[in-house]
Scaffold this active site. Structure first.
Site, short mmCIF file in Angstrom:
data_model
loop_
_atom_site.label_atom_id
_atom_site.label_comp_id
_atom_site.label_asym_id
_atom_site.label_seq_id
_atom_site.Cartn_x
_atom_site.Cartn_y
_atom_site.Cartn_z
N LYS A 144 0.82 -1.19 0.00
CA LYS A 144 0.00 0.00 0.00
C LYS A 144 0.87 1.26 0.00
O LYS A 144 0.39 2.35 -0.26
CB LYS A 144 -0.89 0.03 1.27
CG LYS A 144 -1.73 -1.19 1.46
CD LYS A 144 -2.35 -1.15 2.85
CE LYS A 144 -2.85 -2.52 3.22
NZ LYS A 144 -3.13 -2.63 4.66
N GLY A 145 2.15 1.08 0.32
CA GLY A 145 3.03 2.22 0.55
C GLY A 145 3.12 3.21 -0.59
O GLY A 145 3.31 4.40 -0.38
N GLU A 163 7.35 2.22 -6.64
CA GLU A 163 7.53 1.85 -5.24
C GLU A 163 7.73 3.10 -4.39
O GLU A 163 8.21 4.12 -4.87
CB GLU A 163 8.78 0.96 -5.09
CG GLU A 163 8.48 -0.48 -4.73
CD GLU A 163 7.95 -0.69 -3.31
OE1 GLU A 163 7.15 0.13 -2.81
OE2 GLU A 163 8.33 -1.70 -2.71
N ASP A 164 7.37 2.98 -3.13
CA ASP A 164 7.59 4.10 -2.21
C ASP A 164 9.06 4.22 -1.84
O ASP A 164 9.64 5.30 -1.90
CB ASP A 164 6.72 3.97 -0.95
CG ASP A 164 6.81 2.59 -0.28
OD1 ASP A 164 7.49 1.69 -0.83
OD2 ASP A 164 6.22 2.41 0.80
N ASP A 204 14.75 -0.25 -0.11
CA ASP A 204 15.50 -0.38 1.14
C ASP A 204 16.49 -1.54 0.99
O ASP A 204 17.53 -1.38 0.35
CB ASP A 204 14.48 -0.59 2.26
CG ASP A 204 15.08 -0.56 3.65
OD1 ASP A 204 16.06 0.15 3.86
OD2 ASP A 204 14.54 -1.26 4.54
N LYS A 212 17.23 4.12 -0.08
CA LYS A 212 18.16 3.98 1.05
C LYS A 212 19.29 3.06 0.59
O LYS A 212 19.29 1.87 0.92
CB LYS A 212 17.46 3.32 2.25
CG LYS A 212 16.58 4.21 3.10
CD LYS A 212 16.07 3.38 4.29
CE LYS A 212 15.11 4.15 5.16
NZ LYS A 212 14.43 3.24 6.13
N PHE A 253 14.13 5.19 10.13
CA PHE A 253 12.79 4.71 9.81
C PHE A 253 11.87 5.91 9.65
O PHE A 253 11.72 6.73 10.54
CB PHE A 253 12.26 3.77 10.89
CG PHE A 253 11.04 3.04 10.42
CD1 PHE A 253 11.16 1.98 9.54
CD2 PHE A 253 9.77 3.45 10.81
CE1 PHE A 253 10.03 1.32 9.06
CE2 PHE A 253 8.63 2.80 10.33
CZ PHE A 253 8.76 1.73 9.46
N ASP A 276 4.21 3.66 6.14
CA ASP A 276 3.55 3.41 7.41
C ASP A 276 4.49 2.89 8.48
O ASP A 276 5.58 2.40 8.19
CB ASP A 276 2.46 2.35 7.24
CG ASP A 276 3.05 0.94 7.03
OD1 ASP A 276 3.90 0.78 6.13
OD2 ASP A 276 2.69 0.02 7.78
N ARG A 328 0.33 6.78 7.21
CA ARG A 328 0.34 6.88 5.74
C ARG A 328 -0.27 8.20 5.29
O ARG A 328 0.05 8.71 4.22
CB ARG A 328 -0.47 5.73 5.13
CG ARG A 328 0.10 4.34 5.35
CD ARG A 328 -0.59 3.35 4.43
NE ARG A 328 -0.42 1.96 4.82
CZ ARG A 328 0.62 1.20 4.51
NH1 ARG A 328 1.59 1.70 3.80
NH2 ARG A 328 0.69 -0.06 4.90
P1 IMP Z 1 12.82 -3.73 0.93
O1 IMP Z 1 12.28 -5.05 0.46
O2 IMP Z 1 13.65 -3.89 2.17
O3 IMP Z 1 13.52 -2.94 -0.13
O4 IMP Z 1 11.60 -2.92 1.49
C1 IMP Z 1 10.71 -2.22 0.75
C2 IMP Z 1 9.46 -1.94 1.56
O5 IMP Z 1 9.76 -1.83 2.95
C3 IMP Z 1 8.86 -0.62 1.19
O6 IMP Z 1 7.94 -0.77 0.14
C4 IMP Z 1 8.22 -0.16 2.49
O7 IMP Z 1 6.89 -0.63 2.56
C5 IMP Z 1 9.05 -0.79 3.56
N1 IMP Z 1 10.01 0.16 4.17
C6 IMP Z 1 11.35 0.20 4.03
N2 IMP Z 1 11.91 1.21 4.72
C7 IMP Z 1 10.88 1.85 5.32
C8 IMP Z 1 10.80 3.01 6.18
O8 IMP Z 1 11.78 3.69 6.55
N3 IMP Z 1 9.55 3.37 6.59
C9 IMP Z 1 8.42 2.68 6.22
N4 IMP Z 1 8.46 1.61 5.42
C10 IMP Z 1 9.66 1.18 4.98
MG MG Z 2 5.19 -0.83 4.52
#
Ligand code: IMP
Ligand code: MG
Length: 185
Positions: free
Chosen positions: A44-45, A100-101, A104, A132, A153, A160, A166
């Protein structure tokens, strides 16, 4: 209690986000002028970003949504990705842009890249609002990235913590006291 009180610092204001989205929209419009653009929002991000980004794009495009499992009540990824809602249609003649939001660890997007590439879209790229880069666990780079953010974070503008925040119109850092209790359990 209001949601603004749980924020220790505003990282990106509404104005900064608007300018970032506008410039991403311009790049995408330039690159996809003669393509068959399908924007795929990862729920949902990315829903707030998606809503703004699609209106900053001035070439024809279709939209679809995917939902994958998230962190739940934690602030770091479990490393496992589960598809909760799949796309509505096939991808064969589509120029796919995953929206994507935040990028990470890269676990979510590398999983999605693999899954969606296997359906043979004409092309496939990634657009993320936030990056990031120092947190990466799998090597992955976005084709379009809005803002490089610090290793904190963050919440708001779709992002969220435990399904909350959100609806903040800006992106901010959550006071550590909000999540330190539940993470140490
Ligand atoms: P990844 O798989 O670790 O790259 O994570 C991606 C997802 O993790 C994003 O779509 C977010 O929903 C969540 N996420 C990663 N970092 C943050 C943060 O700092 N705040 C909130 N959600 C995060
Ligand atoms: Mg999330």
């Amino acid at each position: 209690m209001g949601i603004h009180e749980d924020i220790s610092e505003i990282l990106y204001t509404e104005e900064q986000l608007t300018a970032t989205v506008k410039s991403l929209g311009e790049s995408i419009s330039r690159d996809y002028a003669d393509k068959n653009l399908l924007l795929v929002s990862v729920l949902k991000g990315s829903v707030v970003f998606m809503a703004d980004l699609m209106r900053a794009i001035h070439v024809p495009c279709a939209i679809d949504f995917l939902a994958v499992s998230s962190y739940g009540g934690s602030t770091s990824t479990s490393g496992e990705v589960r598809v909760l809602k799949d796309l509505d249609g096939p991808l064969e003649d589509k120029d796919l842009l995953i929206v994507e939001d935040i990028l990470d660890s890269g676990v979510t997007l590398s999983f999605l890249m693999k899954m969606l590439s296997a359906r043979h879209p004409r092309s496939i790229r990634i657009c993320t609002l936030l990056d990031k880069p120092h947190r990466r666990r799998v090597p992955l780079q976005a084709d379009y990235a809005g803002l490089t953010c610090p290793d904190e974070f963050i919440v708001g503008y779709g992002l969220d913590y435990d399904e909350k925040y959100r609806n903040l119109p800006y992106i901010g850092v959550l006071k550590p006291a909000i999540y330190s209790d539940s993470d140490s359990k």
